[in-house]
Design an enzyme around this catalytic site. Structure first.
Site, short mmCIF file in Angstrom:
data_model
loop_
_atom_site.label_atom_id
_atom_site.label_comp_id
_atom_site.label_asym_id
_atom_site.label_seq_id
_atom_site.Cartn_x
_atom_site.Cartn_y
_atom_site.Cartn_z
N LYS A 78 51.70 51.20 49.09
CA LYS A 78 51.74 52.54 48.48
C LYS A 78 51.32 52.46 47.03
O LYS A 78 50.63 53.34 46.51
CB LYS A 78 53.15 53.14 48.62
CG LYS A 78 53.42 53.64 50.02
CD LYS A 78 54.86 53.94 50.30
CE LYS A 78 55.02 54.26 51.79
NZ LYS A 78 56.40 54.22 52.24
N GLN A 114 62.30 54.06 50.41
CA GLN A 114 61.77 53.32 51.55
C GLN A 114 62.87 53.08 52.58
O GLN A 114 63.94 52.56 52.24
CB GLN A 114 61.19 51.98 51.05
CG GLN A 114 60.41 51.22 52.09
CD GLN A 114 59.17 51.96 52.59
OE1 GLN A 114 58.37 52.44 51.81
NE2 GLN A 114 59.03 52.06 53.90
N ASP A 163 57.88 62.75 51.44
CA ASP A 163 57.98 62.23 52.81
C ASP A 163 58.32 63.34 53.81
O ASP A 163 58.27 63.12 55.02
CB ASP A 163 59.08 61.16 52.88
CG ASP A 163 58.52 59.74 52.94
OD1 ASP A 163 57.33 59.59 53.27
OD2 ASP A 163 59.29 58.80 52.67
#
Ligand SMILES: NC(=O)c1ccc[n+]([C@@H]2O[C@H](COP(=O)([O-])OP(=O)(O)OC[C@H]3O[C@@H](n4cnc5c(N)ncnc54)[C@H](O)[C@@H]3O)[C@@H](O)[C@H]2O)c1
Length: 282
Positions: A52, A96, A119
């Site tokens: 990322k 994460q 997300d």
């Protein structure tokens, strides 16, 4: 005569998306900022976080990485998220997953401001998405699949799309996106009886399970579009859920693993971060 399917090249499309994001990011007064928080030392998470970061660099997005020890405790993580929620130069926050034991992923996800929920895991984000009403962030993996379909001019309208897998992360939002584009959608999962009966009906078959060779050639209709979301690791190498070598002889289009949906998921995260910065008037 055997047919070989057109390869749905996620790497190439992801590159195009990143170039477009970079161009648009350069037009903002402040660059988009993405905060990525990792808790603990899960090796797979380390790779995802590093990727990322690389994507951010390619897109002209400022990457802000935070690492907490697994022993830090949930409150410390919640405090960090709260602080990031208040920083104007941060337009996207992601934690994460999976989190180490002792952390409540729901509480953590809901601590992220819905305005920075790149997300798209927060209930408010999901609500807007499912109602197709003032959508702020689209879930990255299904959005990546839709972008692939669009790139190859595969219109879901009126087609029968069969989605295998019904997780909140992939399967369910995938179905919703296809419904929003007027496909007729069947959702199969672990309790589906006679999976092959359903998959054989598919004009568009999308598999998101995590089982090697779950989809074999006899389960695919001639000329179907086959998209493999699955990721299965065998040491250093990865493969999807579809028996690629056999299914590519039957499908009209097929996505590879690696190089299909994976890079598109990452590209959609960059796009969500850009859109957030644009909305915040960056
Ligand atoms: N390419 C990407 O960017 C990307 C992103 C997210 C997830 N993934 C991969 O996609 C896969 C699915 O991810 P997830 O988070 O939805 O997983 P999950 O474990 O949450 O869900 C798996 C789904 O598969 C279904 N399933 C399990 N066994 C089945 C069977 N035998 N027949 C039919 N359905 C079955 C379950 O009902 C469930 O809905 C995994 O391999 C994951 O690594 C890839």
């Amino acid at each position: 005569m055997s047919n070989i399917a057109i390869l749905l090249d996620g790497n190439a499309l992801a590159k195009k998306v990143r170039i477009s994001v970079k161009k648009q990011a350069a037009q903002l007064a402040t660059p988009p900022g993405l905060a990525v928080i990792q808790v603990g030392d899960n090796p797979a998470s380390q790779v995802y976080v590093a990727n990322k970061r690389k994507d951010c660099v390619k897109c002209g997005i400022q990457s802000h990485a935070y690492h907490l020890e697994a022993s830090a405790g949930e409150q410390k993580l919640l405090d960090l998220i709260q602080w990031l929620n208040e920083q104007a130069y941060i337009h996207g926050i992601l934690v994460q997953m999976p989190l180490p034991e002792g952390y409540d992923p729901k509480a953590v996800v809901h601590a992220i401001s819905p305005d920075k929920d790149v997300d798209a895991f927060h209930t408010l984000t999901a609500g807007k998405f499912y109602l197709n009403n003032e959508v702020t962030f689209s879930p990255c993996t299904p959005a990546g699949v839709m972008a692939v379909l669009d790139e190859y001019e595969i219109d879901p309208q009126g087609k029968h799309a069969v989605v295998v897998g019904h997780s909140n992360l992939v399967g369910k939002p995938m179905c919703q996106m296809l419904l929003n584009r007027n496909a007729t959608v069947t959702n199969c999962h672990v309790y589906t009886k006679d999976l092959a009966f359903h998959t054989r009906q598919a004009d568009i078959l999308i598999c998101a399970v995590g089982k090697v060779n779950l989809i074999t050639a006899d389960m695919v209709k001639q000329g179907a579009v086959v998209i493999d979301v699955g990721i299965n690791r065998n040491g250093e190498s990865i493969c999807g859920d579809v028996d690629f070598g056999e299914v590519e002889k039957i499908a009209s289009h097929i996505s590879p693993v690696p190089g299909g949906v994976g890079p598109m998921t990452r590209a959609m995260l960059m796009l969500n971060t850009l859109h957030s910065a644009q909305r915040m008037g960056g």
